[in-house]
Design an enzyme around this catalytic site. Structure first.
Site, PDB file in Angstrom:
ATOM      1  N   GLY A  47       0.881  -1.161   0.000  1.00  0.00           N
ATOM      2  CA  GLY A  47       0.000   0.000   0.000  1.00  0.00           C
ATOM      3  C   GLY A  47       0.909   1.198   0.000  1.00  0.00           C
ATOM      4  O   GLY A  47       2.006   1.138  -0.553  1.00  0.00           O
ATOM      5  N   SER A  49       3.233   3.549   2.249  1.00  0.00           N
ATOM      6  CA  SER A  49       3.842   3.558   3.577  1.00  0.00           C
ATOM      7  C   SER A  49       3.576   4.871   4.311  1.00  0.00           C
ATOM      8  O   SER A  49       3.415   4.873   5.537  1.00  0.00           O
ATOM      9  CB  SER A  49       5.345   3.291   3.481  1.00  0.00           C
ATOM     10  OG  SER A  49       5.962   4.250   2.656  1.00  0.00           O
ATOM     11  N   CYS A  79       6.600  -4.943   0.572  1.00  0.00           N
ATOM     12  CA  CYS A  79       6.611  -3.656  -0.132  1.00  0.00           C
ATOM     13  C   CYS A  79       6.542  -2.483   0.852  1.00  0.00           C
ATOM     14  O   CYS A  79       7.518  -2.175   1.517  1.00  0.00           O
ATOM     15  CB  CYS A  79       5.497  -3.611  -1.172  1.00  0.00           C
ATOM     16  SG  CYS A  79       5.673  -2.270  -2.357  1.00  0.00           S
ATOM     17  N   ARG A 105      12.754   3.886  -1.501  1.00  0.00           N
ATOM     18  CA  ARG A 105      11.377   3.858  -1.974  1.00  0.00           C
ATOM     19  C   ARG A 105      11.310   4.072  -3.484  1.00  0.00           C
ATOM     20  O   ARG A 105      12.162   4.754  -4.048  1.00  0.00           O
ATOM     21  CB  ARG A 105      10.554   4.962  -1.298  1.00  0.00           C
ATOM     22  CG  ARG A 105      10.321   4.710   0.166  1.00  0.00           C
ATOM     23  CD  ARG A 105       9.455   5.781   0.774  1.00  0.00           C
ATOM     24  NE  ARG A 105      10.109   7.082   0.741  1.00  0.00           N
ATOM     25  CZ  ARG A 105       9.563   8.195   1.222  1.00  0.00           C
ATOM     26  NH1 ARG A 105       8.363   8.167   1.736  1.00  0.00           N
ATOM     27  NH2 ARG A 105      10.220   9.330   1.179  1.00  0.00           N
ATOM     28  N   ILE A 132       5.498  -3.812  -7.588  1.00  0.00           N
ATOM     29  CA  ILE A 132       4.614  -2.702  -7.947  1.00  0.00           C
ATOM     30  C   ILE A 132       5.169  -1.421  -7.309  1.00  0.00           C
ATOM     31  O   ILE A 132       5.125  -1.284  -6.084  1.00  0.00           O
ATOM     32  CB  ILE A 132       3.172  -2.932  -7.433  1.00  0.00           C
ATOM     33  CG1 ILE A 132       2.614  -4.280  -7.920  1.00  0.00           C
ATOM     34  CG2 ILE A 132       2.254  -1.785  -7.855  1.00  0.00           C
ATOM     35  CD1 ILE A 132       2.257  -4.345  -9.368  1.00  0.00           C
ATOM     36  N   ARG A 133       5.698  -0.524  -8.121  1.00  0.00           N
ATOM     37  CA  ARG A 133       6.306   0.706  -7.589  1.00  0.00           C
ATOM     38  C   ARG A 133       7.153   0.344  -6.351  1.00  0.00           C
ATOM     39  O   ARG A 133       7.055   0.972  -5.292  1.00  0.00           O
ATOM     40  CB  ARG A 133       5.231   1.731  -7.201  1.00  0.00           C
ATOM     41  CG  ARG A 133       4.631   2.488  -8.380  1.00  0.00           C
ATOM     42  CD  ARG A 133       3.488   3.399  -7.940  1.00  0.00           C
ATOM     43  NE  ARG A 133       3.853   4.204  -6.778  1.00  0.00           N
ATOM     44  CZ  ARG A 133       4.363   5.428  -6.824  1.00  0.00           C
ATOM     45  NH1 ARG A 133       4.532   6.029  -7.963  1.00  0.00           N
ATOM     46  NH2 ARG A 133       4.680   6.054  -5.719  1.00  0.00           N
ATOM     47  N   HIS A 168       5.538  -8.725  -4.014  1.00  0.00           N
ATOM     48  CA  HIS A 168       4.224  -9.079  -3.445  1.00  0.00           C
ATOM     49  C   HIS A 168       3.920 -10.553  -3.648  1.00  0.00           C
ATOM     50  O   HIS A 168       3.267 -10.910  -4.629  1.00  0.00           O
ATOM     51  CB  HIS A 168       3.127  -8.251  -4.129  1.00  0.00           C
ATOM     52  CG  HIS A 168       3.197  -6.796  -3.844  1.00  0.00           C
ATOM     53  ND1 HIS A 168       2.710  -6.245  -2.687  1.00  0.00           N
ATOM     54  CD2 HIS A 168       3.710  -5.771  -4.554  1.00  0.00           C
ATOM     55  CE1 HIS A 168       2.909  -4.943  -2.695  1.00  0.00           C
ATOM     56  NE2 HIS A 168       3.517  -4.622  -3.817  1.00  0.00           N
ATOM     57  N   GLU A 170       1.700 -12.108  -2.258  1.00  0.00           N
ATOM     58  CA  GLU A 170       0.235 -12.261  -2.176  1.00  0.00           C
ATOM     59  C   GLU A 170      -0.441 -12.011  -3.523  1.00  0.00           C
ATOM     60  O   GLU A 170      -1.628 -12.255  -3.670  1.00  0.00           O
ATOM     61  CB  GLU A 170      -0.336 -11.341  -1.084  1.00  0.00           C
ATOM     62  CG  GLU A 170      -0.468  -9.871  -1.433  1.00  0.00           C
ATOM     63  CD  GLU A 170       0.844  -9.082  -1.396  1.00  0.00           C
ATOM     64  OE1 GLU A 170       1.905  -9.719  -1.242  1.00  0.00           O
ATOM     65  OE2 GLU A 170       0.809  -7.850  -1.549  1.00  0.00           O
TER      66      GLU A 170
END
Lengths: 186, 291
Positions: A47, A49, A79, A105, A132-133, A168, A170
Site C-alpha cells: 500500500g 507507507s 513492499c 522507496r 509494484i512501484r 508481493h 500475495e
C-alpha cells in the site's frame, strides 16, 4: 496460530486470501481495540507507507505494535511493509525502524517501472515475484540475512523475528513465502 | 509465468484500496495531502468546483505543473486527460505518470470514442454510472473504475446513485442463469466474457472507487459502506476551511468506515465544509459525458 493483518490501507485482503488457502486463521487490525485478543504473528501489507505510517500514529497503533515487534512478535512486511520496518528510509522518515536495513522507496521508478519476474529465494528455489512501484534494500546490517536478490539488488531479507520482501507474494499463485513466514513464526 | 502490463496496472489499483486519492493543484497541496495520509494525488490545474465556476474548455494540466507535484511526493501521482484525447494520454505517459484518469471533469475531446487504453503501458481509471459503462471502459483497457458522481458540487447524491445502481446490476448478473448471460451482454452493450466474470465473481474485474461530490468523513464512510473500495476526494478538501485536518479525518473515516464512534470523533471541529451546490441547481451534468 492466529495472524493479525494490518488493514489501514492497501492490499490487506490479498494476504487474508493467501492465509485462507493455507488454512490459517487471521483478523484485520484497524484500530487499538483490535489488539485486545492475543495473536501470534503480524503481516504489514503493500500500500502506501506514508498513509499507513500516519494512520498508525493517529489510531494509537504505533507504540503497541512497535513494542510487540521489539519483544519478538513474528512480522512479515511486503513492499510498504518493508519500508515500515526499515531502520533507514532514503529521503524519508523511518516508521517502526526495527530492522537493520536501509530502504529505497520507488527504487524502480514509477508505475511504468513495475515488473514481474522469477528469481531464487533462499531455501525455496525459484519463485514468482511481482514488483509494484517497489522499493529495494540498499544496505543491510550484520544481523540481517539476505534471502533474495534481483539483478544484484536485495529484495528479500530476514532478521530474527522479521521477514521482508520488496515484492508481493500475495499477488502470485505461490504460497511459498507465506509458508516460509509461518514456519518462522511457529 | 509472464504477467501482462495490464495485470501489473490492475495490481497498482489494489495497492490503493482502502485509501483516499486527493485532488491537488500545487506541490504544497500535494505535500499536505501526503502528510494527511492520501494514498495518491490527482494533479490538476483547477479543482472541479473551480472548473465548474470558470466554464469554458477544460484541458489536461501543464506537464511542468505535474512534474512539480511528482517531485514533491513519494505517493503515486495521477492526472486527467480529456475523454477520447489519446494525445493528451500519450503526453501523460511520456512524463511517467502513475495513473491516467480519462475524465468527464474535463471537456470531452471526442463525443463518440473513448481512448483505446489497450494501446498504452500506463494504467487508466475511468468513471462509470452503471455496470454497462464500467464494463465498456474495462473492455477498452481501464484497469480501475470509479463512480462518476457529480464532481465539484460537494453533493454526494450522484455518487451514491451510481454505486447503488452498479452494485444492484452486479447482483442481478450474479443471479442469472448461464444461458441468460448472452442477452445480458447485449443489453449492457459489453463483451460477454466480462459479463461472465461478473456472474462468477460478483464484482468488477478491477478495483472500484467512489468519486464525485464526497465532502465529509461521513460521505466517505457512506460510500465505503455502499461497497466502494476507496474514495477520491476532489474539491471537498481544498475548498474547505481546514484542508489538512479534513483530509486526515476523511482518511481515518475510510479506514474505519463502520465505526460510527470514531467517525463522530474525527468529524468534530473540522471547520467549514465546502459550500456545495445541489445537483438540481447546476446547469452542467458532467456525469452525462462519455457513456
Amino acid at each position: 496460530m492466529r495472524v493479525g493483518i494490518l488493514a489501514l490501507q492497501g492490499a490487506f485482503a490479498e494476504h487474508g486470501a493467501v492465509l485462507d488457502r493455507l488454512g490459517v486463521s487471521h483478523f484485520e487490525i484497524r484500530q487499538r481495540r483490535d489488539l485486545e485478543a492475543p495473536f501470534d504473528a503480524l503481516i504489514l501489507p503493500g500500500g502506501e507507507s506514508t498513509a499507513m505510517g500516519k494512520l498508525l500514529r493517529d489510531l494509537d497503533l504505533f507504540d503497541p505494535l512497535r513494542t510487540s515487534i521489539l519483544q519478538g512478535l513474528p512480522v512479515f512486511g511486503t513492499c510498504a511493509g518493508l519500508i515500515l520496518l526499515a531502520r533507514d528510509v532514503e529521503g524519508g522518515v523511518p516508521c517502526f525502524g526495527t530492522m537493520d536495513i536501509c530502504a529505497r522507496r520507488n527504487a524502480y521508478g514509477r508505475q511504468l517501472g513495475s515488473f514481474h519476474t522469477e528469481e531464487i529465494f533462499d531455501g525455496l528455489g525459484r519463485i514468482p515475484m511481482t514488483f509494484i512501484r517497489a522499493p529495494y534494500i540498499c544496505s543491510v546490517g550484520p544481523k540481517t540475512r539476505i534471502l533474495a536478490s534481483v539483478d544484484g539488488r536485495i529484495v528479500a531479507a530476514s532478521q530474527e523475528n522479521m521477514l521482508v520482501t520488496a515484492f508481493h507474494p500475495e499477488l502470485t499463485d505461490s504460497l511459498a513465502v507465506h509458508q516460509y513466514f509461518l514456519n518462522m513464526a511457529a | 509465468m509472464e504477467k501482462t502490463r495490464y495485470e501489473l496496472n490492475k495490481e497498482l489499483a489494489q495497492m490503493l484500496k482502502g485509501g483516499v486519492i486527493m485532488d491537488v493543484t500545487t506541490p504544497e497541496q500535494a505535500k499536505i495531502a501526503e502528510d494527511a495520509g492520501a494514498c495518491a494525488v490527482m494533479a490538476l490545474e483547477r479543482i472541479p468546483a473551480d472548473i465548474r465556476a470558470a466554464g469554458g474548455v477544460s484541458r489536461m494540466s501543464d506537464p511542468k505543473m505535474i512534474r512539480g507535484i511528482q517531485e514533491a511526493v513519494s505517493i503515486p501521482v495521477m492526472a486527467k486527460c480529456r475523454i477520447g484525447h489519446f494525445v493528451e494520454a500519450q503526453i501523460l505517459e511520456a512524463i511517467d505518470i502513475d495513473y491516467i484518469d480519462e475524465s468527464e471533469v474535463l471537456s470531452p475531446a471526442d463525443d463518440v470514442y473513448h481512448i483505446d487504453k489497450t494501446q498504452f503501458r500506463v494504467p487508466f481509471v475511468c468513471g462509470a454510472r452503471d455496470l454497462g459503462e464500467a464494463l465498456r471502459r474495462i473492455a477498452e483497457g481501464a484497469s480501475m473504475i470509479r463512480t462518476k458522481g457529480e464532481p465539484g458540487t460537494g453533493d454526494v447524491v450522484q455518487a451514491v446513485r451510481h454505486m447503488r445502481v452498479m452494485n444492484a446490476e452486479i447482483r442481478r448478473v450474479q443471479n442469472l442463469r448461464e444461458d441468460e448471460l448472452y442477452e445480458a451482454a447485449k443489453q449492457l452493450q459489453v463483451p460477454v466474457d466480462l459479463v461472465r466474470y461478473v456472474h462468477e465473481n460478483g464484482r468488477l474485474p478491477v478495483v472500484n472507487f467512489a468519486a464525485g461530490g464526497v465532502a465529509t468523513p461521513a460521505d466517505a464512510a457512506l460510500m465505503m459502506q455502499l461497497g466502494a473500495e476507496g474514495v477520491f476526494v476532489g474539491s471537498g478538501i481544498f475548498k474547505s476551511g481546514n484542508p489538512a485536518k479534513r483530509a486526515a479525518a476523511i482518511v481515518q473515516a475510510v479506514t474505519n468506515y463502520t465505526d460510527a464512534k470514531l467517525i463522530a470523533e474525527v468529524s468534530a471541529g473540522l471547520g467549514e465544509a465546502m459550500v456545495g451546490i445541489n445537483e438540481n441547481e447546476i446547469a452542467l451534468l458532467m456525469a452525462e459525458r462519455g457513456k
